[in-house]
Design a protein around this motif. Sequence first.
Motif, PDB file in Angstrom:
ATOM      1  N   UNK A 139      47.213  19.026  50.257  1.00 28.13           N
ATOM      2  CA  UNK A 139      45.717  19.804  50.070  1.00 28.13           C
ATOM      3  C   UNK A 139      46.072  21.223  49.866  1.00 28.13           C
ATOM      4  N   UNK A 140      47.030  21.759  50.532  1.00 26.37           N
ATOM      5  CA  UNK A 140      47.566  23.149  50.085  1.00 26.37           C
ATOM      6  C   UNK A 140      47.508  23.671  48.895  1.00 26.37           C
TER       7      UNK A 140
ATOM      8  N   UNK B 270      39.342  18.178  48.533  1.00 25.92           N
ATOM      9  CA  UNK B 270      40.834  18.189  48.938  1.00 25.92           C
ATOM     10  C   UNK B 270      40.948  17.900  50.367  1.00 25.92           C
ATOM     11  N   UNK B 271      41.601  17.066  50.838  1.00 32.41           N
ATOM     12  CA  UNK B 271      41.903  16.643  52.411  1.00 32.41           C
ATOM     13  C   UNK B 271      43.046  15.989  52.700  1.00 32.41           C
TER      14      UNK B 271
ATOM     15  N   UNK C 149      34.259  13.690  44.450  1.00 25.60           N
ATOM     16  CA  UNK C 149      35.313  13.704  43.361  1.00 25.60           C
ATOM     17  C   UNK C 149      36.565  13.835  44.394  1.00 25.60           C
ATOM     18  N   UNK C 150      37.647  13.139  44.494  1.00 21.00           N
ATOM     19  CA  UNK C 150      38.588  13.205  45.384  1.00 21.00           C
ATOM     20  C   UNK C 150      39.813  12.354  45.001  1.00 21.00           C
TER      21      UNK C 150
ATOM     22  N   UNK D  56      39.050  20.685  52.973  1.00 18.41           N
ATOM     23  CA  UNK D  56      39.273  20.529  54.429  1.00 18.41           C
ATOM     24  C   UNK D  56      40.633  20.607  54.945  1.00 18.41           C
ATOM     25  N   UNK D  57      40.721  20.220  56.341  1.00 16.27           N
ATOM     26  CA  UNK D  57      42.079  20.303  56.681  1.00 16.27           C
ATOM     27  C   UNK D  57      43.021  19.197  56.047  1.00 16.27           C
ATOM     28  N   UNK D  58      44.185  19.412  55.899  1.00 10.99           N
ATOM     29  CA  UNK D  58      45.263  18.633  55.383  1.00 10.99           C
ATOM     30  C   UNK D  58      46.651  19.057  55.132  1.00 10.99           C
ATOM     31  N   UNK D  59      47.531  18.403  54.530  1.00  7.79           N
ATOM     32  CA  UNK D  59      48.907  19.018  54.483  1.00  7.79           C
ATOM     33  C   UNK D  59      49.255  19.590  53.099  1.00  7.79           C
TER      34      UNK D  59
END
Length: 195
Positions: A114-115, A11-12, A41-42, A108-111
Amino acid sequence: MSAPAFSLCVYCGSRLGDTPVFAQVAQAVGRWIGDHGGQLVYGGGNNGLMGVMADATLAAGGRVVGIIPQALVEREWAKRDCTELHVVANMHERKSMMAARADAFLSLPGGIGTFEEFFEAWTWKQLGYHDKPVGLLNSGGYYDALLQFLSQSVASGFMSSWQMDLLRVGEDPEALMQELVQAAGRGTRIDLSRI
């Protein structure tokens, strides 16, 4: 084509963020997956960290499975050159398919998206819906404040330390991915009937 050595759901962000370090980390994650014969997988997007990571995985010879809802195909510029691109009806179907195809999860970092995906994978693990490793990559200290808040939740009695112990946190992408893949042992498949 032989089966991938492992399948990592990542997830990012669909944005690049405000510092080049985030894109560098996404590229390193994708390259590591490809170099180690793995499968990414994304969420199937071509923008931001998602696109950088998928490109790096493909360039390193890895498989890329993108899963994206129809409503986001145009909005996120779906990555058409994925090894597999699945266009699904909604976010619930997307997340269920991503979880089912994964041996482990990494954020990874995200918004906000992603959270939400990260917390869902972690919640499913603590409820026993799956027993796959869940990792949080704290690149450049991006998740420092979140980790501090989670510690506060434990101190305030709304979470237990064992729930925190279900989460693997690291700053080094390669070391954290190696830990997740080893812990997965190719993982048990998620039981979607229990969700």
